[in-house]
Design a protein around this motif. Structure first.
Motif, mmCIF file in Angstrom:
data_model
loop_
_atom_site.group_PDB
_atom_site.id
_atom_site.type_symbol
_atom_site.label_atom_id
_atom_site.label_comp_id
_atom_site.label_asym_id
_atom_site.label_seq_id
_atom_site.Cartn_x
_atom_site.Cartn_y
_atom_site.Cartn_z
ATOM 1 N N LEU A 13 0.848 -1.188 0.000
ATOM 2 C CA LEU A 13 0.000 0.000 0.000
ATOM 3 C C LEU A 13 0.885 1.240 0.000
ATOM 4 O O LEU A 13 1.752 1.381 0.856
ATOM 5 N N GLY A 14 0.681 2.108 -0.963
ATOM 6 C CA GLY A 14 1.329 3.405 -0.931
ATOM 7 C C GLY A 14 0.341 4.393 -0.345
ATOM 8 O O GLY A 14 -0.783 4.518 -0.827
ATOM 9 N N THR A 15 0.748 5.109 0.725
ATOM 10 C CA THR A 15 -0.175 6.019 1.400
ATOM 11 C C THR A 15 0.415 7.425 1.465
ATOM 12 O O THR A 15 1.627 7.594 1.351
ATOM 13 N N THR A 16 -0.413 8.390 1.640
ATOM 14 C CA THR A 16 0.050 9.780 1.706
ATOM 15 C C THR A 16 0.738 10.044 3.033
ATOM 16 O O THR A 16 0.121 9.928 4.096
ATOM 17 N N ARG A 17 2.038 10.374 2.952
ATOM 18 C CA ARG A 17 2.840 10.682 4.134
ATOM 19 C C ARG A 17 2.645 12.156 4.496
ATOM 20 O O ARG A 17 2.464 12.996 3.619
ATOM 21 N N ASP A 18 2.714 12.442 5.813
ATOM 22 C CA ASP A 18 2.384 13.814 6.234
ATOM 23 C C ASP A 18 3.558 14.784 6.190
ATOM 24 O O ASP A 18 3.457 15.897 6.692
ATOM 25 N N ASN A 19 4.701 14.346 5.618
ATOM 26 C CA ASN A 19 5.838 15.268 5.586
ATOM 27 C C ASN A 19 6.748 14.979 4.408
ATOM 28 O O ASN A 19 6.775 13.868 3.883
ATOM 29 N N PHE A 20 7.484 15.999 3.983
ATOM 30 C CA PHE A 20 8.561 15.831 3.008
ATOM 31 C C PHE A 20 9.617 16.890 3.290
ATOM 32 O O PHE A 20 9.310 18.085 3.377
ATOM 33 N N GLY A 21 10.857 16.450 3.454
ATOM 34 C CA GLY A 21 11.962 17.378 3.673
ATOM 35 C C GLY A 21 11.739 18.322 4.841
ATOM 36 O O GLY A 21 12.106 19.489 4.774
ATOM 37 N N VAL A 53 3.174 18.014 4.873
ATOM 38 C CA VAL A 53 2.381 17.792 3.662
ATOM 39 C C VAL A 53 0.911 17.702 4.073
ATOM 40 O O VAL A 53 0.558 16.949 4.988
ATOM 41 N N THR A 54 0.071 18.474 3.406
ATOM 42 C CA THR A 54 -1.348 18.478 3.776
ATOM 43 C C THR A 54 -2.159 17.499 2.930
ATOM 44 O O THR A 54 -3.155 16.952 3.377
ATOM 45 N N ARG A 55 -1.740 17.299 1.690
ATOM 46 C CA ARG A 55 -2.405 16.325 0.836
ATOM 47 C C ARG A 55 -1.572 16.093 -0.411
ATOM 48 O O ARG A 55 -0.646 16.859 -0.699
ATOM 49 N N LEU A 56 -1.897 15.037 -1.152
ATOM 50 C CA LEU A 56 -1.277 14.787 -2.447
ATOM 51 C C LEU A 56 -2.349 14.886 -3.518
ATOM 52 O O LEU A 56 -3.541 14.747 -3.245
ATOM 53 N N GLU A 57 -1.864 15.127 -4.716
ATOM 54 C CA GLU A 57 -2.779 15.176 -5.850
ATOM 55 C C GLU A 57 -2.115 14.406 -6.985
ATOM 56 O O GLU A 57 -0.954 14.646 -7.297
ATOM 57 N N TYR A 58 -2.847 13.451 -7.558
ATOM 58 C CA TYR A 58 -2.302 12.646 -8.650
ATOM 59 C C TYR A 58 -3.033 12.979 -9.947
ATOM 60 O O TYR A 58 -4.267 13.098 -9.959
ATOM 61 N N GLU A 59 -2.243 13.108 -11.000
ATOM 62 C CA GLU A 59 -2.812 13.356 -12.325
ATOM 63 C C GLU A 59 -2.288 12.269 -13.249
ATOM 64 O O GLU A 59 -1.108 11.917 -13.193
ATOM 65 N N ALA A 60 -3.147 11.717 -14.093
ATOM 66 C CA ALA A 60 -2.740 10.617 -14.970
ATOM 67 C C ALA A 60 -3.101 10.904 -16.418
ATOM 68 O O ALA A 60 -4.089 11.577 -16.706
ATOM 69 N N TYR A 61 -2.290 10.404 -17.307
ATOM 70 C CA TYR A 61 -2.647 10.302 -18.725
ATOM 71 C C TYR A 61 -3.315 8.930 -18.833
ATOM 72 O O TYR A 61 -2.645 7.918 -19.019
ATOM 73 N N ASP A 62 -4.632 8.925 -18.659
ATOM 74 C CA ASP A 62 -5.381 7.692 -18.375
ATOM 75 C C ASP A 62 -5.088 6.531 -19.333
ATOM 76 O O ASP A 62 -4.745 5.438 -18.895
ATOM 77 N N VAL A 63 -5.254 6.788 -20.621
ATOM 78 C CA VAL A 63 -5.121 5.701 -21.600
ATOM 79 C C VAL A 63 -3.738 5.067 -21.538
ATOM 80 O O VAL A 63 -3.591 3.841 -21.492
ATOM 81 N N MET A 64 -2.716 5.925 -21.489
ATOM 82 C CA MET A 64 -1.355 5.401 -21.471
ATOM 83 C C MET A 64 -1.021 4.795 -20.110
ATOM 84 O O MET A 64 -0.297 3.802 -20.022
ATOM 85 N N ALA A 65 -1.550 5.385 -19.043
ATOM 86 C CA ALA A 65 -1.280 4.859 -17.699
ATOM 87 C C ALA A 65 -1.801 3.422 -17.575
ATOM 88 O O ALA A 65 -1.106 2.537 -17.060
ATOM 89 N N ILE A 66 -3.005 3.197 -18.070
ATOM 90 C CA ILE A 66 -3.556 1.836 -17.994
ATOM 91 C C ILE A 66 -2.730 0.874 -18.848
ATOM 92 O O ILE A 66 -2.395 -0.228 -18.422
ATOM 93 N N LYS A 67 -2.365 1.340 -20.041
ATOM 94 C CA LYS A 67 -1.538 0.514 -20.926
ATOM 95 C C LYS A 67 -0.206 0.161 -20.253
ATOM 96 O O LYS A 67 0.253 -0.986 -20.297
ATOM 97 N N LYS A 68 0.413 1.138 -19.596
ATOM 98 C CA LYS A 68 1.710 0.902 -18.951
ATOM 99 C C LYS A 68 1.563 0.045 -17.687
ATOM 100 O O LYS A 68 2.452 -0.752 -17.363
ATOM 101 N N LEU A 69 0.456 0.212 -16.972
ATOM 102 C CA LEU A 69 0.227 -0.656 -15.806
ATOM 103 C C LEU A 69 0.067 -2.104 -16.263
ATOM 104 O O LEU A 69 0.575 -3.034 -15.624
ATOM 105 N N GLU A 70 -0.605 -2.292 -17.388
ATOM 106 C CA GLU A 70 -0.748 -3.653 -17.938
ATOM 107 C C GLU A 70 0.610 -4.212 -18.368
ATOM 108 O O GLU A 70 0.902 -5.391 -18.151
ATOM 109 N N GLU A 71 1.439 -3.345 -18.918
ATOM 110 C CA GLU A 71 2.794 -3.779 -19.301
ATOM 111 C C GLU A 71 3.607 -4.193 -18.083
ATOM 112 O O GLU A 71 4.343 -5.183 -18.116
#
Lengths: 160, 83
Positions: A30-38, A42-60
């Protein structure tokens, strides 16, 4: 099972999807949001994906690991959008007849996901934010100067 | 040829847009297209940084030829191995 979603992830469902009677070991990461960096909060994370390619690469990633480690199935679920502190952004579940390969394949799966899958992570702090792994994209003073000059030029030709 | 180039994450924010339209010669390569986008947005990345490009959802080399209708995206560095 490959999932890319902006909804909360269900690690039990992801894990169950790879369980089979012929397997004696299941490793789930499990990768979880850690509350600190350096040293900063850290208050929150935000993830953005190139959906079509991300799924293709996850399958790879899944297919190449199954081949490399002689494993039948690997399940990966990645969350996108806002993920608050303590919440899960990544689930990787690997089942194998024996534990060593399950541990190794799970570790390698996370490495490959973070190398080739086009999903970007932004850390939010109380006083700002940054895109992770984009350090080489910082501008030096000289580049900033060049940029300012280029921008004035762009404005002058009305091309922006 | 005209392409609607998609931008993500850092590049999207720096350009202020998720799509940039560029016109390139018919024999243009990936490198030519990425240079064309950089000319429009000098602030996208420092000059010494190579911008990674995906064509039709696959990583592409700078010398790869482009075809009309290709889906082209600029790919900022992904999360790396720190997590």
């Amino acid at each position: 099972m490959i999932i890319l979603t902006d909804e909360p992830l269900d690690p039990v469902a992801v894990t169950d999807s790879v369980r089979k009677d012929g397997n004696g070991a299941v490793v789930t990461f499990l990768g979880t949001t850690r509350d600190n960096f350096g040293g900063k909060t850290v208050t929150r994370l935000e993830y953005e994906a190139y959906d079509v390619m991300a799924i293709k690469k996850l399958e790879e990633v899944r297919d190449s690991l199954c081949a490399d480690y002689g494993i039948e199935d690997i399940a990966i679920a990645h969350r996108t959008g806002r993920v608050d502190v303590g919440y899960i952004s990544l689930v990787v579940a690997v089942a194998s007849p024996h534990r060593v390969k399950a541990f190794e394949a799970c570790h390698e799966a996370v490495n490959r996901i973070k190398t080739i899958v086009p999903i970007w992570k932004k850390e939010w702090f109380a006083d700002g934010s940054r895109w992770v792994a984009c350090e080489d994209h910082e501008f030096t003073d000289e580049a900033e100067h060049h940029h300012a000059h280029a921008e004035r030029h762009t404005a002058a030709v009305g091309d922006d | 040829m005209q392409f609607d180039v998609r931008l993500f994450a850092l590049y999207r924010e720096r350009a202020g847009s998720s799509v940039v339209t560029v016109d390139v010669p018919d024999d243009a390569t990936v490198g030519v297209l990425s240079d064309a986008v950089r000319a429009l947005y000098p602030r996208l990345a420092p000059p010494e940084v190579r911008i990674v490009v995906a064509v039709n959802a696959e990583y592409a080399d700078d010398d790869q030829a482009l075809n009309p209708g290709d889906e082209v995206c600029l790919i900022p560095p992904v999360s790396g191995g720190r997590g």
